[in-house]
Design a protein around this motif. Structure first.
Motif, PDB file in Angstrom:
ATOM      1  N   ARG A 328       0.812  -1.083  -0.042  1.00  0.00           N
ATOM      2  CA  ARG A 328       0.095   0.180  -0.071  1.00  0.00           C
ATOM      3  C   ARG A 328       0.948   1.233  -0.096  1.00  0.00           C
ATOM      4  N   LEU A 329       0.772   2.135  -0.949  1.00  0.00           N
ATOM      5  CA  LEU A 329       1.571   3.201  -1.057  1.00  0.00           C
ATOM      6  C   LEU A 329       0.815   4.184  -1.864  1.00  0.00           C
ATOM      7  N   ASN A 330       1.562   5.455  -1.974  1.00  0.00           N
ATOM      8  CA  ASN A 330       1.154   6.665  -2.727  1.00  0.00           C
ATOM      9  C   ASN A 330       1.224   6.391  -4.264  1.00  0.00           C
ATOM     10  N   ALA A 365      10.970   0.317  -0.064  1.00  0.00           N
ATOM     11  CA  ALA A 365      10.228   1.021   1.092  1.00  0.00           C
ATOM     12  C   ALA A 365      11.230   2.181   1.704  1.00  0.00           C
ATOM     13  N   LYS A 366      12.287   1.921   1.924  1.00  0.00           N
ATOM     14  CA  LYS A 366      13.310   2.756   2.635  1.00  0.00           C
ATOM     15  C   LYS A 366      13.398   4.064   2.031  1.00  0.00           C
ATOM     16  N   ALA A 371      11.848   9.925   1.657  1.00  0.00           N
ATOM     17  CA  ALA A 371      11.324  11.069   0.958  1.00  0.00           C
ATOM     18  C   ALA A 371      10.135  11.497   1.875  1.00  0.00           C
ATOM     19  N   GLY A 372       9.933  10.971   2.989  1.00  0.00           N
ATOM     20  CA  GLY A 372       8.887  11.307   3.941  1.00  0.00           C
ATOM     21  C   GLY A 372       7.492  10.973   3.776  1.00  0.00           C
TER      22      GLY A 372
END
Lengths: 382, 382
Positions: A328-330, A365-366, A371-372
C-alpha cells in the motif's frame, strides 16, 4: 547436577522453582545484585559460584548483554556448562562462546533465546546432523502477534492493540524492539547459526509492523488473508544464507493463522524430514524457564552444543528469495515496485507485485520513507 | 557410531540413505530375508550384526511385531543400542525392553513409533523430567486425517475418501488398523508410557471414523466445526491415567483444523511449559527415517531412554474425563445419552450431550451397535 543461577527476575525465579523439582538436577547459588540480596541461597559474588567445585552448570537469565557475556566467559573458562536465555547476548557472542566451550569440553546451550518454550534450536541442531535444512521461519515474537491478532480478529487500531498489549504486560513501555522486528531478527540469526554455522550480522532486512493500519487489515482480511510478522532464514542455491523479518499475508488455513494471542510458531523445512511446525508460548517466566530446563536435562544426558564446530559471523544474501508482495503506497511511488495487479483508492494505491527479491522490496520501502512518505508492505505466502 | 539395520523396506531404505550422510554415524550391515538378498552390504544372518564388535547400534524397521521383538532382545543382550520404528512391537514389549536396556547400560529408543517425523516422545521424555505433563493429544494417523479433510473440504463421501486415500498409497488395502483408530491408540499408549511410566493396556476406549457420513459433515460444518480423529491421554486427579481415541469436533481456528491432508499434530499440556504443539508428516519413508536418525543422533550424544526407570503395563481409567459429545442416533436410543440440546430430522436425532465420561459415551455407542443400530459420536473440543 548442581546448577547455579545468574539473575533472579521473572525467568530466574521460574528456573529456580523448576530446579527444585527436576529429576537429577539441584539448584545451587543464585547471583543477585547487592540491593536485591535477601536469602541465604543467594550471593552477590560470582566467585562463590565459580569456585564451588560441585556447581557443574551456570544458567544466566539477565537482560544486559555485556554483563551476560562476562558471566558466560568466566563460567566456561572455569570449566562449567553455561546456559543462557538472553538472545541479545548470544546473538552478539555465539561464535566466540562456542569456541571457548568446545576448547574447555563443556556445554554452551541457549534454547530459551529463540522461541521461548519451543524446542526449536534443539530440533534444528538435530536436523543439521542428519538432514539438509532448507529453511526456517516463524512467528517468533509474541507481542506483535498479540497486536496483529487483535487488529485482525477484534478490528482494533494499531494504537489500541499496542495499548492493550502494554496493559497485559506483553509489550514494554518502549515497544520498539518488538514492533520493529528487532527481537524476531535476533532469534532468526540464532536459528541460522545453529542450522548453517553462519551467524548473519550484515545484509539483513527487517520490517516490523509499525506501518500496518486498520484500513490495511480491512482491505486484505475480506480476501481471506491473515497478517503475521515472520522471521525467516534459509540457504540460497549458491550456499549463502538469507535472513529477514517482514509481515507476511497467509491464506486462512495456514498453520500460521492458528497462532492466536501472544503465541509463537516455528517451521523448519528439511530435505528428508519435510515440514516440521512447533507452536507454543514464546515468552513468560515459566515457558522460558522450561526451555532452560530442557537444556539442562540435555546436558545431563551428554549434549554439549547446538552450534556446529565451525560457526562464524557472516553476511546474509537476501537477493535470491523471490516472492510477491502486497504493497500500500502513494500513487507517485508506484514505479518502485513491479506491480502485477493495481487497485486505486483516491491517491492511495494497493498493488500485488510480481516476484521480487526481499532486499529490493525492503530497499524500495526505505526510499519511500526517506522521502517522508508512507508505505506498508507484506510478502504473500506461496 | 556404526549402525546396523534390520529390514530394507520403505523406511529401512530411507534410513540407509540418511545414514550415509549423517554426522558421526556410519551404516553397517543390513539384515534382509534370503529372497531379497542383493548387495554385499546386506546379510541374511543376524549373528553377523550381533558379532560385529564395531556395530554399536541396531535399527529395526520391520512390521512383524514378534520378529521385531526377537531382534530387539538379542541386540540388547549383545550390549548394542536398539532403535525401533515399530509401534506394534513397542506397544507390546516396551516395559521388558526398557528393563533389559537399562540392565545392559545401552539405549532403547523408538521415536519413529509415535508421530512419524515429529519429535513427540523426545519432547515428552524431557518434559517428564522437569515439568508435570497434564495431557497429550493429537492427530496421530495420517490416513484418517486425509479422509476427514477430504470429506470436510471437498465434500467427499466416506467411501470416496477411502478410495482416493488408497490410490495415493496413504491407506492399506485393508484400512482397518487406521480407520478403526487402532494405529492411533498404539501411539497414545506409547506417549503415556513415556509421560507417566504406565503403558495402558486395559480400560482403553477406541472409536474410529467408520461411522462418519457426508450428512454428518454437512450438519456440523456450517456450525464452523471441523472433525479430527484424536488420540488423547493424560493423568486423572487420582493419579490414574486415561487414554482413548475418538473423533473430536474443533472450532475453525484451532491448530487441529490447520492439519490438512495426511499431516499429523501432537499437543502436550504441561504445568509450567503450557501448551506445545508439533505438526508434521506422520508417515512415509523419509519422515519416519528422520525420527530414527534423530534417535541415533541423541544416542551419539549420550541419551539412553525415553521411558522412566519404572515403566509397567497398567489400566486406563476413562471415567474421569468429562466433556460434551455431538451424537447422531436413532430417536429410540436417545435415552442412552444425557441430551442437553436435541435436533430431530425424521427418525434421526442429533444431540449435544451434557458433560459425560469418555467410557460412558463409548459404552452407550457399543450398546446401540450391538442392537444392530447406527450411531456417530464425536467429542466437542472445549
Amino acid at each position: 547436577m548442581k546448577v547455579a543461577l545468574v539473575g533472579f527476575g521473572t525467568v530466574g525465579r521460574s528456573v529456580y522453582k523448576m530446579l527444585q523439582q527436576a529429576e537429577g538436577i539441584t539448584p545451587g547459588l543464585v547471583l543477585v545484585l547487592p540491593e536485591f540480596y535477601s536469602a541465604p541461597f543467594q550471593t552477590t559474588d560470582y566467585n562463590d559460584i565459580l569456585n564451588d567445585p560441585e556447581t557443574e552448570a551456570v544458567v544466566e537469565c539477565i537482560t544486559d548483554a555485556e554483563e551476560g557475556y562476562k558471566y558466560a566467559k568466566a563460567a566456561l573458562l572455569a570449566g562449567k556448562h553455561f546456559v543462557s536465555s538472553s538472545k541479545a547476548m548470544v546473538a552478539l557472542h555465539a561464535p566466540e562462546l562456542n569456541r571457548l566451550a568446545r576448547e574447555k569440553g563443556v556445554a554452551f546451550l541457549f534454547g530459551a533465546a529463540c522461541g521461548g518454550s519451543m524446542p526449536i534450536l534443539h530440533a534444528l541442531s538435530q536436523s543439521r546432523q542428519m538432514d539438509k535444512i532448507l529453511s526456517v521461519s516463524g512467528v517468533l515474537n509474541g507481542t506483535t502477534n498479540y497486536m496483529l491478532d487483535a487488529m485482525q480478529r477484534k478490528g482494533c487500531s494499531y494504537e489500541d492493540a499496542l495499548k492493550v498489549a502494554q496493559q497485559l504486560g506483553y509489550a514494554e513501555k518502549d515497544p520498539t524492539a518488538d514492533v520493529s522486528g528487532r527481537d524476531s531478527l535476533r532469534k532468526i540469526m540464532l536459528a541460522c547459526a545453529v542450522s548453517y554455522g553462519i551467524l548473519p550480522v550484515e545484509g539483513l532486512n527487517r520490517e516490523g509492523i509499525e506501518s500496518l493500519t486498520a484500513e490495511d487489515v480491512n482491505h486484505f482480511a475480506p480476501k481471506g488473508l491473515v497478517c503475521r510478522l515472520i522471521a525467516q532464514g534459509g540457504k540460497n542455491e549458491d550456499g549463502s544464507v538469507y535472513a529477514c523479518v517482514e509481515p507476511v499475508l497467509f491464506p486462512k488455513n495456514a498453520p500460521e493463522c492458528a497462532v492466536l494471542d501472544n503465541n509463537n510458531l516455528a517451521k523448519s523445512q528439511c530435505l528428508y524430514n519435510g515440514s516440521l511446525v512447533l507452536m507454543g508460548q514464546g515468552a513468560g517466566g515459566d515457558p522460558t524457564a522450561s526451555n532452560v530446563m530442557r537444556d539442562l536435562i540435555l546436558i545431563k544426558n551428554g549434549l554439549k552444543n547446538f552450534l556446529p564446530e565451525s560457526c562464524e559471523e557472516g553476511k546474509a544474501n537476501n537477493e535470491g528469495g523471490r516472492h510477491r508482495y502486497y504493497v500500500r503506497l502513494n500513487a507517485q511511488d508506484i514505479d518502485l515496485f513491479p506491480a502485477a495487479e493495481t487497485e486505486m483508492d483516491g491517491d492511495i494505491c494497493r498493488i500485488i507485485t510480481s516476484p521480487m527479491a526481499v532486499s529490493r522490496a525492503h530497499d524500495a520501502a526505505k526510499a519511500i520513507r526517506s522521502a517522508g512518505r508512507k508505505v506498508f508492505f507484506a510478502a504473500l505466502a506461496e
